[in-house]
Scaffold this motif. Structure first.
Motif: not given
Length: 180
Positions: A17-18, A11-12, A34-38, A24-25
């Motif tokens: 995530a967004a 849930v978290f 940014a996606e990799d960092l997340v 990150a971006y």
């Protein structure tokens, strides 16, 4: 991990995530990175999820994202990389084309300038002004004093204004006269 912990993590992760990706971006200026960092942040967070207090989950995730990004910046192959690409615009159908064009120009200018600000100052600017965190939370996330956050924010804004002036000497934006 227990089923209840796994469900609370899911849930978290779904809800945050967004926001983590946007942060990150803003730090790195590259959606793929940014996606990799997340993903790395969520993996680290998953491992520690049982120990994370429910009240501090978002702060813990932001701190983990900052550390992950700073670790990524330290990798030798990142130092040689030069990012000269153009950030793509997104359409704004609800706006006057002239206003939308000016907004897109300003956005691109700020993102380009933000990419040239030193990493520590960039982290402070993103957390303090884009994430709208208080000075104390930024200091905790970056493991430094509140005074350091204030001085880094001041220097970061000064550097950001200087880079903007260098890219576009005629541009007058918010905060250009010393008011942020």
């Amino acid at each position: 991990m227990r089923t209840q912990h796994e469900e609370s993590f899911r849930v978290f992760a779904r809800d945050q995530a967004a926001a983590l990706r946007r942060s990150a971006y803003l730090l790195c200026g590259d959606w793929h990175l940014a996606e990799d960092l997340v993903q790395t942040t969520l993996t680290k967070l998953y491992r520690a999820w049982r120990r994370v207090d429910e009240k501090t989950q978002e702060a813990y995730a932001r701190k983990t994202l900052m550390r992950t990004w700073l670790d990524e910046r330290r990798k030798p192959w990142r130092r040689a990389e030069s990012r000269d690409g153009v950030v793509p615009d997104t359409g704004d159908s609800e706006s006057d084309p002239a206003v939308a064009g000016q907004r897109a120009r300003t956005r691109n200018l700020v993102l380009r300038a933000l990419a040239e600000v030193p990493p520590r100052q960039r982290a402070v600017l993103v957390l303090r002004y884009w994430e709208d965190l208080p000075t104390a939370e930024v200091a905790a996330a970056l493991r430094c004093s509140e005074g350091t956050v204030k001085s880094q924010a001041s220097r970061g804004l000064q550097n950001l204004r200087g880079v903007i002036a260098q890219h576009d000497p005629d541009y007058v934006g918010v905060g250009a006269e010393g008011t942020a």
